[in-house]
Scaffold this active site. Structure first.
Site, PDB file in Angstrom:
ATOM      1  N   SER A 226      -7.419   0.570  -0.814  1.00 36.31           N
ATOM      2  CA  SER A 226      -7.723  -1.043  -0.697  1.00 36.31           C
ATOM      3  C   SER A 226      -7.482  -1.010   1.024  1.00 36.31           C
ATOM      4  CB  SER A 226      -6.298  -1.591  -1.043  1.00 36.31           C
ATOM      5  OG  SER A 226      -5.263  -1.183  -0.254  1.00 36.31           O
ATOM      6  N   ASP A 227      -8.071  -2.337   1.217  1.00 30.32           N
ATOM      7  CA  ASP A 227      -7.833  -2.753   2.620  1.00 30.32           C
ATOM      8  C   ASP A 227      -6.620  -3.114   2.722  1.00 30.32           C
ATOM      9  OD1 ASP A 227      -8.092  -3.508   5.222  1.00 30.32           O
ATOM     10  OD2 ASP A 227      -9.875  -4.789   5.186  1.00 30.32           O
TER      11      ASP A 227
END
Ligand code: BGC
Length: 815
Positions: A226-227
């Protein structure tokens, strides 16, 4: 450590251990499970910062647009290798780079990190970058997947974009980077999902994108991360194939994921898949390989070859936009020629002394050995006088001195830390015993003004804070504001003035009450005397008294930064006025644009020579000196169109979006595709760039076919374009042969699209041959109804030239 056999390791782990593995422990590391290695990540893309913002310095490389302008995959691959070495010197197994989103609007805050408005150019360069990084057994993490092209409401905005536009533009760099190396791809090991939603669904839990497309169709077998803080759910994200939640400690996994697995909301098989992929990545990095040495300490790969490469890349990425004669009958102003009496140079502009090396946000590193422009020019023996002409700092300069920060945690623990700059970014524990998610502090110290008169103070902060000077409240930010500083989570800079006397110390205090935040936070206090003198007039007078004026203008890491888009393409401050005044005082004026994205140039017609150096990294001074004096030729070609004004640009009417949605209303028509379709004259077209010599395209031939065997994917279908170019000038140089494809009529389609390119070098009078392979995909269109690629029947015209608007020869191939 024993060799890892992922399937058997997964079989031996408890549910709790598996759940632990799929989340971070802290900002940069995955969580530890006994007997298994931990992965370390680092940003990217224009350097490798390591695990601390203030830690050991790092080689600072040219930004994305500069690499884009090289049109040179070989060079970008070498940059990738150097970054891979730098990552190893920081013990980082995953480099969070490259950034391959596209320039949809020239004011996107992170454009400088991205390479281009064109998917083919980005795809070729990004996969070269990935190959380079991964040659060092460091995993590249291509980002941000996908349609994360602006910063407005970046954590939540929904990019509303149709399937064909996604397929033909925004997905292309990711698709090519996933391809195996022998198919021209990068075999990238990690993909970062973006913060935004895509057509209403968060990218980090988008089944169609993460599972159906990335894994099932493209065959990606690496890790999806994920960012940072971009995981939005427990079950949906894992089910979609988001393998790793970062950073830690976890917000959506841990206990919550255990419960979801136990209740059947998430299948354990899905969890096992993610764990297996993480273990495979550890193996790929050699973390179980006794012959592989990975250190946990952090240093810098400070090698002379790295600096030479940074300098070469900065030069190859610099675009000489214009190079005319200042007066009729004289030669072009650049390269500068020193007469017998030497050359008196007026070096002017807010960026002229040091040069702005990088843009702002997570891409920033602490540069190892920044080479200032002023110093480098003086080293060449030039007689250089300097004036900044105006200031552009978006924020006031931070105060330097002796300050103390007294921290208090929510549980009452306290600690005191001395600081020398009133700028604090809290991404990890601020001090021993202080909880990053629940603390406050008081920052206090003495500050001795060096000038009497009115001083301006400016405070910006995540959360609430109050600034007092000599006991009086100067800035009251008790009501928190967001949407500006600190990746968009902080307030704008709120300013107020105070009268101070030179030499008489004043007491400065900022109170930051105990408050809770899950993500990072920060505080920044600046101060400066209010300047009354007319610096523009002073700089123009300096120019009048010199042989040549070099004006270095641009932006900085606060105007172009992650977290915020620009609101205009105009140069900040009084820079336009400064250039106009300088060129009026001395027609021998060179403008050097030191910005990561295009800027408006109302003074263009008056200025003979203009070059764009982007954010060139730490060899800035040497590169600029080499190019001005002709030791090297600026080699770049525009990876973006430079529009005349913001209102001409493709996304102008739909950016930034309303009600949480950004409609990609311009569809397929971004960049030059838009200006061509709308017949808008840009200031400079995509692909444009001069050098110090001239070129003629002397011959072209096309071989190959678009009618191949039945299989649509056949690697044999496609054409090779062979182009001969002759150096017709008097200096050795290089140019970029660009091949644009125009499809048969009948389809809604951009007029022409770049499908291949090659850089060639030749001595004066010599001819170089470029060969460009255009695969079947170069002629294909996405059919959204059938969900497949097809090649339209009819004649496909090929245009070969030296920019998107300088097309020298044409040919065609029939399907
Ligand atoms: C950025 C990513 C970056 C991550 C870690 C995020 O804010 O969007 O590009 O890699 O932070 O710093």
């Amino acid at each position: 450590m024993q060799r890892l056999d992922p399937p058997s390791v997964v079989g031996s782990l408890t549910l709790e251990q598996k759940v632990t593995l799929v989340a971070g422990a802290d900002t940069w590391h995955t969580a530890a499970v006994e007997g298994l290695p931990v992965l370390r990540c680092s940003d990217g893309p224009a350097g490798v910062r390591g695990t601390s913002w203030s830690g050991p310095p790092s080689a600072s490389f040219p930004c994305g647009t500069s690499l884009g302008a090289t049109f040179d995959p070989e060079l970008v691959e070498a940059v990738g290798q150097a970054l891979g070495r730098e990552a190893r010197s920081k013990g980082a197994h995953i480099l969070l780079a490259p950034t391959v989103n596209l320039h949809r609007t020239p004011i996107g805050g992170r454009n400088f990190e991205c390479m281009s408005e064109d998917p083919t150019l980005t795809a070729h360069l990004a996969s070269a970058y990935v190959r380079g990084v991964q040659s060092q057994r460091v995993a590249a993490c291509i980002k941000h997947f996908v349609a994360n092209d602006t910063e407005h409401e970046r954590m939540t905005i929904s990019s509303e974009v149709d399937a064909r536009t996604l397929r033909e533009l925004y997905l292309v760099p990711f698709e090519v980077s996933v391809l195996p190396v022998d198919e021209g791809g990068g075999d990238v090991r990690v993909v970062m999902s973006s913060y935004n939603r895509v057509n209403g669904v968060y990218a980090g839990e988008h089944q169609e994108l993460l599972r159906t497309l990335l894994r099932d169709e493209w065959g990606f077998d690496g890790v999806v991360v994920s960012d940072w803080f971009g995981t939005q759910s427990t079950a949906a994200a894992l089910e979609a194939g988001l393998d790793l939640e970062m950073p830690g400690p976890t917000r959506h996994r841990g206990e919550r994921l255990m419960a979801a697995v136990r209740s059947g909301q998430v299948s354990e098989a899905r969890l096992d898949e993610s764990v297996t992929r993480l273990l495979e990545l550890m193996r790929w990095c050699g973390l179980d390989d006794p012959d592989e040495t990975w250190s946990t300490s952090e240093t810098t790969d400070d090698a002379p070859e790295t600096r030479a490469l940074i300098r070469r890349a900065a030069i190859s990425g610099t675009v000489l936009l214009r190079n005319d004669s200042p007066a009729p009958g004289t030669s072009p102003l650049l390269p500068l020629e020193a007469g017998e009496a030497g050359l008196r140079v007026a070096l002017i502009g807010p960026n002229s002394e040091r040069g702005q090396l990088q843009g702002g946000g997570s891409a920033r590193v602490r540069a190892s050995r920044p080479v200032p422009i002023l110093g480098a020019l003086r080293e060449r023996g030039l007689d250089v006088r300097h004036h900044r002409g105006c200031v552009i700092s978006r924020r006031l300069p931070v105060i330097r001195g002796r300050f103390e920060v007294e921290y208090t945690s929510g549980d009452g623990t306290s600690a005191t830390v001395p600081i020398e700059r009133t700028s604090l970014l809290w991404a990890d524990r601020p001090a021993d015993g202080i909880d990053i998610s629940d603390f406050g502090c008081t920052i206090s110290g003495q500050f001795a003004p060096d000038v009497s008169g009115t001083w301006e103070f400016g405070l910006m902060v995540v959360g609430s804070a109050v600034l007092r000077v000599n006991g009086a409240v100067v800035v009251d930010l008790s009501e928190p504001q967001t949407g500006s500083s600190f990746f968009g989570m902080g307030s704008p800079e709120v300013r107020a003035t105070v009268e101070l006397e030179a030499g008489s110390p004043c007491h400065v205090e900022v109170t930051y009450p105990v408050q809770r935040f899950e993500m990072l936070r920060g505080l920044r206090l600046g101060a400066t005397p209010v300047v009354a003198a007319d610096e523009v007039a002073q700089a123009a007078a300096l120019a009048a008294d010199a042989d040549v004026a070099v004006v270095v203008v641009g932006t900085d890491d606060e105007w172009e930064t992650e977290g915020e888009d620009r609101s205009t393409m105009d140069l900040p401050g009084r820079q336009d006025e400064l250039i106009a005044a300088v060129v009026a005082a001395n027609p021998n004026t060179v403008v050097v644009i030191n910005a990561g994205s295009p800027v408006t140039m109302p003074w263009l017609e008056a200025v003979p020579s203009v070059m764009q150096i982007w954010f060139p990294g730490e060899e800035c001074g040497n590169a600029v000196a080499d190019m001005l004096t002709g030791v090297a030729e600026p080699g770049g070609r525009l990876p973006i169109t430079v529009p005349r004004r913001l209102a001409d640009t493709p996304a102008h009417l739909s950016h930034p979006g309303v009600h949480g949605r950004a409609h990609y209303g311009e569809g397929l028509f971004i960049g030059y595709r838009w200006y061509d379709a709308r017949e808008i004259e840009p200031a400079f077209p995509f692909g444009h760039g001069l050098g110090y010599t001239t070129w003629a395209v002397t011959a072209t031939s096309i071989s190959g076919t678009l009618v191949g065997p039945e299989s649509a994917d056949s690697a044999e279908v496609g054409v090779t374009v062979t182009v001969e170019v002759t150096n017709t000038g008097s200096r050795p140089g290089s140019t970029v042969v660009q091949c644009y494809v125009e499809s048969p009529p009948g389809l809604l389609r951009p007029l022409r699209e770049l499908r291949g390119f090659a850089r060639v070098h030749a001595d004066p009078g010599h001819t170089a041959t470029a060969q460009v392979w255009l695969p079947e995909r170069a002629f294909s269109t996405w059919d959204s109804t059938r969900e497949s690629w097809f090649v339209p029947t009819g004649a496909h015209h090929l245009h070969v030239g030296l920019s998107s608007r300088d097309l020298r020869v044409a040919g065609s191939v029939v399907r």
